[in-house]
Design an enzyme around this catalytic site. Structure first.
Site, PDB file in Angstrom:
ATOM      1  N   GLU A  62       0.834  -1.213   0.000  1.00  0.00           N
ATOM      2  CA  GLU A  62       0.000   0.000   0.000  1.00  0.00           C
ATOM      3  C   GLU A  62       0.867   1.261   0.000  1.00  0.00           C
ATOM      4  OE1 GLU A  62      -2.857  -0.601   3.163  1.00  0.00           O
ATOM      5  OE2 GLU A  62      -3.918  -2.088   1.927  1.00  0.00           O
ATOM      6  N   GLU A  73      -1.507  -9.237  -6.721  1.00  0.00           N
ATOM      7  CA  GLU A  73      -1.368  -9.734  -8.100  1.00  0.00           C
ATOM      8  C   GLU A  73      -0.419  -8.846  -8.897  1.00  0.00           C
ATOM      9  OE1 GLU A  73      -4.078  -9.206  -6.407  1.00  0.00           O
ATOM     10  OE2 GLU A  73      -5.595 -10.744  -6.736  1.00  0.00           O
ATOM     11  N   CYS A 104      -9.504  -8.945  -7.420  1.00  0.00           N
ATOM     12  CA  CYS A 104     -10.352  -7.812  -7.803  1.00  0.00           C
ATOM     13  C   CYS A 104     -10.413  -7.731  -9.335  1.00  0.00           C
ATOM     14  CB  CYS A 104      -9.824  -6.508  -7.200  1.00  0.00           C
ATOM     15  SG  CYS A 104      -8.334  -5.882  -8.002  1.00  0.00           S
ATOM     16  N   CYS A 107      -7.240  -6.950 -11.222  1.00  0.00           N
ATOM     17  CA  CYS A 107      -6.247  -8.015 -11.150  1.00  0.00           C
ATOM     18  C   CYS A 107      -6.647  -9.230 -11.975  1.00  0.00           C
ATOM     19  CB  CYS A 107      -5.963  -8.358  -9.700  1.00  0.00           C
ATOM     20  SG  CYS A 107      -5.066  -6.995  -8.920  1.00  0.00           S
TER      21      CYS A 107
HETATM   22  N1  THU Z   1      -6.108  -6.469  -2.611  1.00  0.00           N
HETATM   23  C1  THU Z   1      -5.240  -7.297  -3.263  1.00  0.00           C
HETATM   24  O1  THU Z   1      -4.044  -7.323  -2.947  1.00  0.00           O
HETATM   25  N2  THU Z   1      -5.727  -8.097  -4.241  1.00  0.00           N
HETATM   26  C2  THU Z   1      -7.035  -8.170  -4.604  1.00  0.00           C
HETATM   27  O2  THU Z   1      -7.362  -8.848  -5.566  1.00  0.00           O
HETATM   28  C3  THU Z   1      -8.035  -7.468  -3.802  1.00  0.00           C
HETATM   29  C4  THU Z   1      -7.515  -6.382  -2.928  1.00  0.00           C
HETATM   30  C5  THU Z   1      -5.575  -5.567  -1.575  1.00  0.00           C
HETATM   31  C6  THU Z   1      -5.502  -4.122  -1.980  1.00  0.00           C
HETATM   32  C7  THU Z   1      -5.515  -3.427  -0.632  1.00  0.00           C
HETATM   33  O3  THU Z   1      -4.189  -3.334  -0.156  1.00  0.00           O
HETATM   34  C8  THU Z   1      -6.294  -4.370   0.256  1.00  0.00           C
HETATM   35  O4  THU Z   1      -6.387  -5.602  -0.426  1.00  0.00           O
HETATM   36  C9  THU Z   1      -7.696  -3.880   0.583  1.00  0.00           C
HETATM   37  O5  THU Z   1      -8.399  -3.568  -0.573  1.00  0.00           O
END
Ligand code: THU
Length: 156
Positions: A62, A73, A104, A107
């Site tokens: 982040e 991803e 998501c 990704c």
């Molecule tokens: N996140 C991922 O790393 N991959 C996903 O496919 C969904 C969301 C992370 C992004 C963020 O750091 C946290 O999950 C909350 O959204």
């Protein structure tokens, strides 16, 4: 005709060993422990088995500028490319409890770009194909079909 040839001389690939989903999920859990998620407090780990048998992992990273967050991803596909490229045969993503997490939307698109034919994902509803998780995808072949700039096999 060599042993690798089929009856009519066509090449026969040795059957690939079954995917060890538990081992792949464990790799994702290990990666999740490296996540940098001080803002969402939602660590994510991802792992992929490549066609050639290698495995790669990723974790979310982040940023104080929240929108710049890298999903697990993102770092995973970066690792694929840094490792010389490759195609994903199987993919698993986990949350902080080590449970399956759906990638998501963005990704799913990232994974689609690096998919091997028949790629599968561990999902909250069991193992699913990439095509089930991202139906009617826009991808490199769309660009080829339309004559737009498509990826080239050789290095730029
Ligand atoms: N996140 C991922 O790393 N991959 C996903 O496919 C969904 C969301 C992370 C992004 C963020 O750091 C946290 O999950 C909350 O959204």
């Amino acid at each position: 005709m060599s042993r690798a040839d089929g009856p009519s001389g066509t090449a026969v690939r040795p059957a690939a060993a079954a995917v060890d989903w538990d081992a792949l999920a464990d790799l994702a859990r290990g990666a999740m422990r490296h996540a940098y998620a001080p803002y969402s407090r939602f660590p994510v780990g991802a792992a992929a088995l490549l066609e050639d048998g290698r495995t790669v992992v990723g974790c979310n990273v982040e940023n104080a500028s929240y929108g710049l967050t890298l999903c697990a991803e993102c770092t995973l596909v970066g690792q694929i490319q840094l490792g010389g490229g490759g195609r994903i045969r199987a993919f698993a993503c986990v949350d902080q409890h080590g449970d399956a997490l759906m990638p998501c939307g963005r990704c799913r698109q990232l994974l689609y770009e690096f998919r091997a034919p028949g790629m599968e994902l561990m999902t909250t509803r069991g193992v699913r194909s990439m095509d089930e998780v991202l139906p009617d995808a826009f991808g490199p072949e769309t660009l080829e079909d339309t004559g737009a700039k498509a990826p080239r096999e050789e290095a730029p």
